[in-house]
Design an enzyme around this catalytic site. Structure first.
Site, PDB file in Angstrom:
ATOM      1  N   LYS A  10      18.446   5.178   9.199  1.00 43.22           N
ATOM      2  CA  LYS A  10      17.253   4.422   9.567  1.00 43.22           C
ATOM      3  C   LYS A  10      17.538   2.925   9.534  1.00 43.22           C
ATOM      4  O   LYS A  10      18.582   2.484   9.026  1.00 43.22           O
ATOM      5  CB  LYS A  10      16.100   4.763   8.625  1.00 43.22           C
ATOM      6  CG  LYS A  10      16.350   4.384   7.167  1.00 43.22           C
ATOM      7  CD  LYS A  10      15.179   4.791   6.291  1.00 43.22           C
ATOM      8  CE  LYS A  10      15.437   4.387   4.830  1.00 43.22           C
ATOM      9  NZ  LYS A  10      14.303   4.713   3.955  1.00 43.22           N
ATOM     10  N   ARG A  30       4.168   8.160  -3.100  1.00 43.18           N
ATOM     11  CA  ARG A  30       4.281   7.417  -1.849  1.00 43.18           C
ATOM     12  C   ARG A  30       3.880   8.413  -0.765  1.00 43.18           C
ATOM     13  O   ARG A  30       2.729   8.820  -0.730  1.00 43.18           O
ATOM     14  CB  ARG A  30       5.703   6.865  -1.677  1.00 43.18           C
ATOM     15  CG  ARG A  30       5.846   5.832  -0.562  1.00 43.18           C
ATOM     16  CD  ARG A  30       7.230   5.211  -0.547  1.00 43.18           C
ATOM     17  NE  ARG A  30       8.283   6.192  -0.294  1.00 43.18           N
ATOM     18  CZ  ARG A  30       9.578   5.888  -0.180  1.00 43.18           C
ATOM     19  NH1 ARG A  30       9.980   4.626  -0.318  1.00 43.18           N
ATOM     20  NH2 ARG A  30      10.467   6.825   0.062  1.00 43.18           N
ATOM     21  N   TYR A  41      16.427 -29.179   0.706  1.00 36.62           N
ATOM     22  CA  TYR A  41      14.969 -29.336   0.653  1.00 36.62           C
ATOM     23  C   TYR A  41      14.460 -29.309  -0.780  1.00 36.62           C
ATOM     24  O   TYR A  41      14.927 -28.538  -1.620  1.00 36.62           O
ATOM     25  CB  TYR A  41      14.299 -28.181   1.418  1.00 36.62           C
ATOM     26  CG  TYR A  41      14.371 -28.320   2.910  1.00 36.62           C
ATOM     27  CD1 TYR A  41      13.693 -29.329   3.591  1.00 36.62           C
ATOM     28  CD2 TYR A  41      15.097 -27.398   3.658  1.00 36.62           C
ATOM     29  CE1 TYR A  41      13.744 -29.434   4.971  1.00 36.62           C
ATOM     30  CE2 TYR A  41      15.159 -27.490   5.046  1.00 36.62           C
ATOM     31  CZ  TYR A  41      14.485 -28.512   5.693  1.00 36.62           C
ATOM     32  OH  TYR A  41      14.532 -28.613   7.062  1.00 36.62           O
ATOM     33  N   MET A  49      17.231 -22.649   7.005  1.00 37.29           N
ATOM     34  CA  MET A  49      17.119 -21.589   8.003  1.00 37.29           C
ATOM     35  C   MET A  49      18.451 -21.274   8.660  1.00 37.29           C
ATOM     36  O   MET A  49      18.790 -20.113   8.901  1.00 37.29           O
ATOM     37  CB  MET A  49      16.096 -21.965   9.080  1.00 37.29           C
ATOM     38  CG  MET A  49      15.898 -20.878  10.135  1.00 37.29           C
ATOM     39  SD  MET A  49      14.732 -21.339  11.429  1.00 37.29           S
ATOM     40  CE  MET A  49      13.190 -21.319  10.517  1.00 37.29           C
TER      41      MET A  49
END
Length: 375
Positions: A43, A142, A268, A316
């Site tokens: 998956k 779940r 940052y 990023m």
């Protein structure tokens, strides 16, 4: 041997060792008894590594039970492997799409009584005898039928026979903690559920063990084990040496080196400073590429045989490393920094980001130059 390359080498190099992945599958299969088969969970695009490359390797090694998350994943996988392989969709089938699932030769996992009824009704309308899987909740809380719903299913013999159930599944919540008492409790409840279902449907197969579940012992293996993470190099036994071979390496290109003459903040938010005389390398690759922001100030890269700390927050598209420990010659020749390899594993990197190796792999971006290797 390089099987395929795709992407832009200037954006970083992600090497995926299909031979190591195949070896991991064979290792896991060898741990099972003669009465148990080894499936494979592919998956999320084979945990981010590319199902189009991974699945055929596993199929070539004899795997015939594949597990995906969605119908779309299953349909794409069906185009890649033989029709003799079974593809189980772990999150079920959307209402109204039952026949689309059946016509794609996918086996949906049903986890409510209403889903079983809808599946039977759709198959009867289309005069199709398509198989399904049923999942019971043995303690994960779940997906899965409650004990009450499972009792109702067993009591409705007509529905039970019409459903064409091939597999009964459940999922272990604490398999990576062998001493956790919930493992034994889930095993007990699942075994009991299997015995009751087999009394009505003798050919139903049972599947409980995930990667870590395989290591709990043969009583957890049942008919089909379904490893996922361990195939891709994640340690199925945290706290013990990893028996799996590493599958991925990731190198980021260095795009700037700079000498810091006085104390300076980096990145940052000015969260971290470096001392006068430090050397820094800025590498292309940031949180858009799976270098998680939480690694800032905690994680590291690898070059010239040593760890190089990440300094400041991850951006990023870029990450800053402290390369002060390198010699002048090493700094001069430094062209890339590895952020995943045999020394800097996905499990270790996950720890730096307060997460798990699964998230590291499935977060890897699509800008990398992907190189697939097989001996």
């Amino acid at each position: 041997m390089e099987l395929d390359m795709k992407g832009d080498a200037r954006e970083g190099l992600l090497t995926i060792d299909l031979q190591a992945l195949g070896d991991n599958y064979c290792d896991l299969r060898a741990r099972l008894g003669a009465d148990s088969r080894c499936g494979a969970v592919v998956k999320a695009d084979a945990y981010g590594l590319g199902a189009a490359r991974v699945a055929p390797v596993l199929y070539g090694l004899g795997c015939r039970d594949f597990f995906v998350a969605t119908e779309g994943e299953g349909q794409r996988l069906r185009e890649l492997i033989g029709t003799d392989a079974r593809i189980v969709v772990l999150t079920g089938v959307r209402p109204g799409f039952e026949m689309e699932c059946a016509h794609s030769a996918l086996v949906p996992t049903l986890f409510t009584l209403a889903q079983v009824r809808a599946w039977v009704a759709a198959c009867e309308r289309a005069a199709v005898a398509a198989p399904c899987a049923v999942k019971v909740d043995s303690g994960m809380t779940r997906l899965g039928m409650t004990a009450e719903e499972f009792d109702q299913l067993l009591a409705d013999r007509a529905l039970l026979q019409a459903a064409n159930i091939e597999i009964l599944l459940s999922h272990l919540a604490c398999a990576d903690e062998p001493a956790h008492p919930q493992n034994a409790a889930q095993l007990r409840d699942f075994r009991r559920a299997g015995e009751r279902l087999r009394a009505e449907c003798p050919k139903v197969e049972l599947s409980l063990a995930n990667s870590s579940g395989i290591f709990l012992g043969p009583e957890y293996h049942f008919d089909i084990a379904r490893p996922g993470s361990a195939l891709y190099g994640i340690n199925p036994s945290p706290g013990a040496p990893n028996p799996m071979r590493p599958v991925v390496e990731l190198s980021l290109p260095v795009i700037q080196k700079r000498h810091v003459s006085d104390e300076r903040f980096v990145g940052y938010g000015a969260t971290q400073a470096v001392s006068p005389g430090s050397w820094l390398a800025v590498a292309r690759g940031g949180y858009a590429d799976g270098i998680l922001r939480a690694q800032g100030g905690r994680g590291c890269g690898w070059a010239c045989g040593r760890r190089l700390p990440i300094v400041g927050r991850v951006s990023m598209d870029s990450t800053v490393f402290d390369i002060s420990a390198l010699s002048d010659a090493e700094r001069e020749s430094l062209a890339s920094i590895q952020v995943l390899n045999a020394e800097l594993t996905v499990d270790e990197v996950g720890g730096y980001a307060n997460t798990i190796g699964y998230e590291i792999l499935t977060s890897l971006g699509h800008r990398y130059f992907r190189r697939y290797l097989e001996n």
